[in-house]
Design a protein around this motif. Sequence first.
Motif, PDB file in Angstrom:
ATOM      1  N   PHE A   6       0.840  -1.207   0.000  1.00 14.36           N
ATOM      2  CA  PHE A   6       0.000   0.000   0.000  1.00 14.36           C
ATOM      3  C   PHE A   6       0.869   1.249   0.000  1.00 14.36           C
ATOM      4  N   GLN A   7       0.305   2.359  -0.445  1.00 12.87           N
ATOM      5  CA  GLN A   7       1.045   3.612  -0.568  1.00 12.87           C
ATOM      6  C   GLN A   7       0.768   4.501   0.636  1.00 12.87           C
ATOM      7  N   ILE A   8       1.806   5.103   1.160  1.00 20.11           N
ATOM      8  CA  ILE A   8       1.615   6.020   2.285  1.00 20.11           C
ATOM      9  C   ILE A   8       1.599   7.430   1.729  1.00 20.11           C
ATOM     10  N   THR A   9       0.531   8.154   1.963  1.00 14.84           N
ATOM     11  CA  THR A   9       0.452   9.491   1.380  1.00 14.84           C
ATOM     12  C   THR A   9       0.834  10.555   2.398  1.00 14.84           C
ATOM     13  N   GLN A  10       0.593  10.279   3.678  1.00  8.02           N
ATOM     14  CA  GLN A  10       0.861  11.307   4.678  1.00  8.02           C
ATOM     15  C   GLN A  10       1.277  10.671   5.991  1.00  8.02           C
ATOM     16  N   PHE A  11       2.148  11.372   6.736  1.00  5.09           N
ATOM     17  CA  PHE A  11       2.517  10.853   8.048  1.00  5.09           C
ATOM     18  C   PHE A  11       1.414  11.169   9.051  1.00  5.09           C
ATOM     19  N   VAL A  12       1.522  10.527  10.213  1.00  7.49           N
ATOM     20  CA  VAL A  12       0.525  10.718  11.261  1.00  7.49           C
ATOM     21  C   VAL A  12       0.475  12.178  11.707  1.00  7.49           C
ATOM     22  N   ARG A  13      -0.730  12.678  11.915  1.00  4.63           N
ATOM     23  CA  ARG A  13      -0.867  14.031  12.468  1.00  4.63           C
ATOM     24  C   ARG A  13      -0.838  13.956  13.993  1.00  4.63           C
ATOM     25  N   ARG A  14      -0.485  15.065  14.611  1.00  9.41           N
ATOM     26  CA  ARG A  14      -0.373  15.085  16.080  1.00  9.41           C
ATOM     27  C   ARG A  14      -1.742  14.850  16.723  1.00  9.41           C
ATOM     28  N   PRO A  15      -1.827  13.838  17.602  1.00  5.51           N
ATOM     29  CA  PRO A  15      -3.135  13.526  18.194  1.00  5.51           C
ATOM     30  C   PRO A  15      -3.391  14.367  19.444  1.00  5.51           C
ATOM     31  N   GLY A  16      -3.226  15.686  19.362  1.00  2.00           N
ATOM     32  CA  GLY A  16      -3.357  16.521  20.574  1.00  2.00           C
ATOM     33  C   GLY A  16      -2.061  16.478  21.356  1.00  2.00           C
ATOM     34  N   THR A  17      -2.004  17.218  22.463  1.00  2.00           N
ATOM     35  CA  THR A  17      -0.762  17.242  23.255  1.00  2.00           C
ATOM     36  C   THR A  17      -0.978  16.504  24.569  1.00  2.00           C
ATOM     37  N   GLY A  18       0.145  16.142  25.193  1.00  2.00           N
ATOM     38  CA  GLY A  18       0.078  15.338  26.418  1.00  2.00           C
ATOM     39  C   GLY A  18      -0.258  16.169  27.641  1.00  2.00           C
ATOM     40  N   ARG A  19      -0.710  15.458  28.694  1.00  2.00           N
ATOM     41  CA  ARG A  19      -1.066  16.142  29.951  1.00  2.00           C
ATOM     42  C   ARG A  19      -0.279  15.616  31.145  1.00  2.00           C
ATOM     43  N   ASP A  20       0.283  14.390  30.989  1.00  2.00           N
ATOM     44  CA  ASP A  20       0.939  13.752  32.142  1.00  2.00           C
ATOM     45  C   ASP A  20       2.142  14.560  32.615  1.00  2.00           C
ATOM     46  N   GLY A  21       2.363  14.513  33.928  1.00  2.00           N
ATOM     47  CA  GLY A  21       3.582  15.108  34.466  1.00  2.00           C
ATOM     48  C   GLY A  21       3.384  16.538  34.928  1.00  2.00           C
ATOM     49  N   ARG A  22       4.504  17.137  35.329  1.00  2.00           N
ATOM     50  CA  ARG A  22       4.481  18.477  35.915  1.00  2.00           C
ATOM     51  C   ARG A  22       4.892  19.495  34.856  1.00  2.00           C
ATOM     52  N   ASN A  23       4.093  20.571  34.723  1.00  2.00           N
ATOM     53  CA  ASN A  23       4.389  21.591  33.709  1.00  2.00           C
ATOM     54  C   ASN A  23       5.550  22.474  34.135  1.00  2.00           C
ATOM     55  N   ILE A  24       6.498  22.664  33.210  1.00  2.00           N
ATOM     56  CA  ILE A  24       7.605  23.596  33.471  1.00  2.00           C
ATOM     57  C   ILE A  24       7.866  24.375  32.184  1.00  2.00           C
ATOM     58  N   ARG A  25       8.825  25.336  32.267  1.00  2.00           N
ATOM     59  CA  ARG A  25       9.258  26.027  31.050  1.00  2.00           C
ATOM     60  C   ARG A  25      10.762  25.891  30.916  1.00  2.00           C
ATOM     61  N   VAL A  26      11.240  25.715  29.675  1.00  2.00           N
ATOM     62  CA  VAL A  26      12.689  25.599  29.471  1.00  2.00           C
ATOM     63  C   VAL A  26      13.112  26.524  28.338  1.00  2.00           C
ATOM     64  N   ARG A  27      14.379  26.943  28.410  1.00  2.00           N
ATOM     65  CA  ARG A  27      14.935  27.701  27.285  1.00  2.00           C
ATOM     66  C   ARG A  27      15.463  26.704  26.271  1.00  2.00           C
ATOM     67  N   THR A  28      15.426  27.076  25.009  1.00  2.00           N
ATOM     68  CA  THR A  28      15.967  26.180  23.996  1.00  2.00           C
ATOM     69  C   THR A  28      16.686  27.006  22.933  1.00  2.00           C
ATOM     70  N   ASN A  29      17.656  26.426  22.255  1.00  2.00           N
ATOM     71  CA  ASN A  29      18.542  27.199  21.368  1.00  2.00           C
ATOM     72  C   ASN A  29      17.912  27.474  20.005  1.00  2.00           C
ATOM     73  N   TYR A  30      16.722  28.053  20.051  1.00  2.00           N
ATOM     74  CA  TYR A  30      16.036  28.488  18.833  1.00  2.00           C
ATOM     75  C   TYR A  30      15.741  29.974  18.947  1.00  2.00           C
ATOM     76  N   PHE A  31      15.773  30.667  17.820  1.00  2.00           N
ATOM     77  CA  PHE A  31      15.477  32.096  17.780  1.00  2.00           C
ATOM     78  C   PHE A  31      14.386  32.316  16.747  1.00  2.00           C
ATOM     79  N   VAL A  32      13.375  33.104  17.128  1.00  2.00           N
ATOM     80  CA  VAL A  32      12.228  33.296  16.234  1.00  2.00           C
ATOM     81  C   VAL A  32      12.596  34.246  15.098  1.00  2.00           C
ATOM     82  N   ILE A  33      12.177  33.883  13.883  1.00  2.00           N
ATOM     83  CA  ILE A  33      12.287  34.835  12.767  1.00  2.00           C
ATOM     84  C   ILE A  33      11.029  35.698  12.843  1.00  2.00           C
ATOM     85  N   ASN A  34      11.184  36.920  13.364  1.00  2.00           N
ATOM     86  CA  ASN A  34      10.014  37.784  13.580  1.00  2.00           C
ATOM     87  C   ASN A  34       9.365  38.205  12.276  1.00  2.00           C
ATOM     88  N   ASP A  35      10.212  38.506  11.291  1.00  2.00           N
ATOM     89  CA  ASP A  35       9.668  38.891   9.983  1.00  2.00           C
ATOM     90  C   ASP A  35      10.181  37.928   8.926  1.00  2.00           C
TER      91      ASP A  35
END
Length: 840
Positions: A6-35
């Motif tokens: 069979f032919q695969i036309t598309q990869f799986v889409r994200r089934p929503g986001t997870g809830r388990d565990g404790r919420n935190i925030r982290v910095r990551t080495n990405y910079f937004v392209i504002n424009d």
Amino acid sequence: MEEAAFQITQFVRRPGTGRDGRNIRVRTNYFVINDIPQMNIIHYDVTITPEVPQRLNRRVFDRFVEQHQGRALGNVRPVFDGRRNMFAPKLLPFGQAGTFDVDLEEDDAAATARRRPPRTFAIKLRRVGQDIVMEELMQFLHARGTLTNNCQMAIMAMDVIIRHKPSSDHITVGRSFFTPQGNRLIYGGAEVWQGYYQSARPTRGQMLINVDLSATAFYEGGPLTQMVVKLLDRRTPNDLYRGMNDRERQRVERSIKNLRIRDNHRAGNRRKFKIEKLTPTQASRTMFDLGDGGQTDVVTYFQRQYNKRLLYPNLPCVIVRKNVYLPIEVCDVIPGQRHMRKLDERQTADMIKFTCQPPNARANKIQAGLEILDFRNNEFLREFGMRISNDMMVVNARVLPIPTIKYHPTSKEHDVRPNGGAWSLKDKKLATGATLGSWSVLAFLNQNELPDQAINPFVREFVNTCQDSGMNIPNRTPPILHANPIGNIEEALKEAWLRAGNTAKAQPQLIVCILPNKGTPLYAEIKRVSDTVIGVATQCVQSRHVQQAKKQYCANVCLKVNVKLGGMNSFLDPAQIPFITDRPTILIGADVTHHGPGEDDKPSIAALCGSMDAKASRYAATIRVQTGRFEIIADLANMVKDLLKTFYQTCGRKPERVLFYRDGVSEGQFKHVLQSEINAVRAACQALEASYRPTITFVVVQKRHHTRFFPLDKRDSDRSGNCLPGTVVETGITHPFEFDFYLQSHAGIQGTSRPTHYHVLFDENGFNADSLQTLSYNLCHIYARCTRTVSLVPPVYYAHLVTTRAKFHTRWHESESSEGGAASAFGVVKQELQKVMYFM
């Protein structure tokens, strides 16, 4: 076969986001392209003649822009990728195509009147059919369209725009550029330079730039004699006076071949050369024709022609062209040349010291890299209307709950919830302790170096540790043999095997080998013979550990020996891995390992490891050799068939679900690999039984990426300063709409930890985000070799170990000179080892 592939036309889409565990925030080495560029970007194909290396291509292009800025380019600043592609923010005055002449001066400040005339290049530009429509990229980022060819070109164009200026100003390797500031000398005439990697990445609703540190080795610039001193481990150039022997000459020649140098013996005019090889003779004996029928040696020639008395007449000369010989002392290494050869052990250790930095230091260095990148004052970004944030992104993350690891019920402490990603074997008995009755010890050192009375205390400590851990060792005093480490290893192992069997009157199970050093050749030969010739488990230990016999070391060895003999060390609470325990489920890890650069004639090795029961703690392996550099696993159907049969023989049931973790695939190959490998798994099932159709989930596992996480809050970091084990990130920096996530499952020891990227391409098992993230994290707690959580799921980890081991099953490393055709010497692992974890 009832159905076509069979032919695969598309990869799986994200089934929503997870809830388990404790919420935190982290910095990551990405910079937004504002424009993001608003205009359509015009794409041109570039051909520069004559053909030159990429480094020179850029100089030719920059010179072209300088010379033709006004008329041909209408004062627009296009960008160039160094190869074939040029991008402009609007249609250029010359229209669909144009050819321009470019004069490139020699870049030699010190050149004299004998200067060579400037070289002339032709640069041909041709507009590529389709303009790049940025609106289409926006549709993709907002999950309203797929990743079309046009979107990929838009991302590539942004990559080239951000990279154009640093690539013109600095030395580039791949997607990184390097600066000599803060470089560090390493062993053997090399130095490490700090580099910065950057790449444009799409995520939900916006484009980002991933910026990371990289480092690579360069040759140290300066006098070639200085480099030779270092290569030969001498103290000063004076030590070169007596010359070098043949082995040293070959060693130096191997190291400096293709190095670019300048001569320094003529006033003013310094020419550049590339080293081809060394003369077999010293300078005083290297003869050449003078062109008038006479002959002379190099030393005499330099004395007469340049009035230069050579300091090192006993050193060989460098050959730079046919019949052009230069004494080593008149050559200077041009700085900024990348070290192309594989680094040796000392160099690698030096390199690791340089690159290993705790998270806060790495984050600060990345931030400092932005100063060098200087996005604000980059005229090329301005030209395309791009603006990039100077602050590292902060994203949402969760720390997943810690699972319970189970040991034997009779243990003092049978259930463990690790703290900080690690625990100890103290007060625990292995889940299933194996019995070791027939074994021997083989020391590859003679009686003087390591007498039996030094080995006995180690054997005692080892036996006690194993028995305390729940293994059963009826024979506490195995026979001890000695052998020559450079003698006939196969004979020595066969002898140890016979002695073990005769002493215990039973089939030998294990040979403990004591090694004099860390060197690979002896280890490789032991594994080749024991895995593929004799079919017995071996456990190698270094003699320095034998002489100390520490309990912790013996405990680590015990973990490996137990699984090699078919035991099981620990398992997870069944309630915490319902996907595996509810219905018969097989986990499969897959990896393909290729040989290093320059070894393309050698085949690649593919390995699968499959779980054998509902505890998912014991694995069987299967290996194939295939065409070198070929990414898809060629014989996958038969390999999967092997594992499904083993699973059935072990627990009497057929797996109803398959969870396939695939390592070693880059994004560009996702579709290709998935298509062919899913069909192979399907075919394997149908070959066993026409109606057999387990549900399949296919997950790609990637460690080779530049994403790093930095805890914002001290509470959310472990003692190495890294994020806590179980930190998962699935928004902000992930795919705009496909099902992927980053999971940092291990505790950092040193340096900045690298999270593992999991990308689900195909899923018939209906995973949601929580169920797959939690399962993957929990599995990282039962890697059999240690009592720590590991950085990637064990089935993949084991597949790595198997491919690494399989390299030793071939007889290549004996005759490095033999060309190709080496696969015929590939040894097959003996049947009796295939169902135990011999590769540990």
